[in-house]
Design a protein around this motif. Structure first.
Motif, PDB file in Angstrom:
ATOM      1  N   ILE A   1      -4.579   6.505  -2.311  1.00 33.91           N
ATOM      2  CA  ILE A   1      -3.835   5.336  -1.851  1.00 33.91           C
ATOM      3  C   ILE A   1      -3.893   4.267  -2.940  1.00 33.91           C
ATOM      4  O   ILE A   1      -4.969   3.882  -3.392  1.00 33.91           O
TER       5      ILE A   1
ATOM      6  N   ASP B   1       0.867  -1.182   0.000  1.00 28.55           N
ATOM      7  CA  ASP B   1       0.000   0.000   0.000  1.00 28.55           C
ATOM      8  C   ASP B   1       0.900   1.228   0.000  1.00 28.55           C
ATOM      9  O   ASP B   1       1.847   1.303   0.789  1.00 28.55           O
ATOM     10  N   HIS B   2       0.566   2.177  -0.870  1.00 26.53           N
ATOM     11  CA  HIS B   2       1.374   3.400  -0.945  1.00 26.53           C
ATOM     12  C   HIS B   2       0.452   4.616  -1.039  1.00 26.53           C
ATOM     13  O   HIS B   2      -0.456   4.656  -1.868  1.00 26.53           O
ATOM     14  N   GLU B   3       0.698   5.581  -0.171  1.00 29.30           N
ATOM     15  CA  GLU B   3      -0.059   6.836  -0.176  1.00 29.30           C
ATOM     16  C   GLU B   3       0.639   7.794  -1.139  1.00 29.30           C
ATOM     17  O   GLU B   3       1.576   8.491  -0.779  1.00 29.30           O
TER      18      GLU B   3
ATOM     19  N   SER C   1      -2.762   0.332  -4.112  1.00 33.35           N
ATOM     20  CA  SER C   1      -2.451  -0.968  -3.509  1.00 33.35           C
ATOM     21  C   SER C   1      -2.271  -2.007  -4.601  1.00 33.35           C
ATOM     22  O   SER C   1      -2.955  -1.972  -5.626  1.00 33.35           O
TER      23      SER C   1
END
Length: 171
Positions: free
Chosen positions: A100, A92-94, A102
């Motif tokens: 976000i 998961d990366h903001e 994923s």
């Protein structure tokens, strides 16, 4: 078909840990024993385990590894149940405060009791969650799953593609 009523006991011991900065996780290991009332179904017993490790390479990224082995009920004639053995990885990366992204995958191998063979499932997915405000957003997701088996009772190998778009309302 005979009734699948059963009694089960499961003993599990585990730990949860939060190491300095980049890691957090848990580990549980135990034993499960399920006995069916109908004598035609074999007893299920063996190792039961679950592990989860989260790695935070940056403040905006989380990498999650899950491992599990657990008893499941069989929905096919000739087997009382199976052990589901699975491993999954998710990132998961903001990208933005309101976006976000994923991506993840899972491999599962099911070992059926009283049947000579195995079912394998492979899944991948990607998603994006975009929040328009604190209480409303949009979610998009794409998934692919492939199932193959050398058990004639399960049927033909299958593949599934799925895409979803949703609205998020939260308070």
């Amino acid at each position: 078909l005979a009734n699948r009523d059963s009694q089960e006991w499961k003993g599990v011991a585990g730990i949860s840990f939060d190491l300095a900065a980049p890691f957090r996780g848990s580990l549980a290991v135990g034993y499960v024993n399920r006995k069916f009332d109908a004598p035609i179904y074999s007893r299920l017993r063996g190792l039961s385990a679950a592990a989860r490790l989260e790695y935070f390479p940056t403040q905006l990224t989380t990498v999650t590894l899950n491992l599990r082995r657990e008893v499941e009920d069989a929905n096919i004639v000739g087997s009382s149940g199976y052990f589901a053995n699975a491993a999954s990885l998710r990132i998961d990366h903001e990208l933005l405060r309101s976006l976000i992204l994923s991506v993840g995958g899972e491999y599962q191998s099911d070992d059926y009791i009283d049947l000579a063979g195995r079912l394998r499932i492979f899944r991948v997915q990607g998603s994006a969650k975009y929040m328009l405000s604190n209480w409303i957003g949009i979610n998009a997701e794409a998934r692919y799953a492939k199932r193959d088996s050398n058990l004639p009772q399960i049927g033909a190998d299958t593949a599934e593609r799925r895409a979803m778009i949703g609205v998020i309302i939260q308070r």
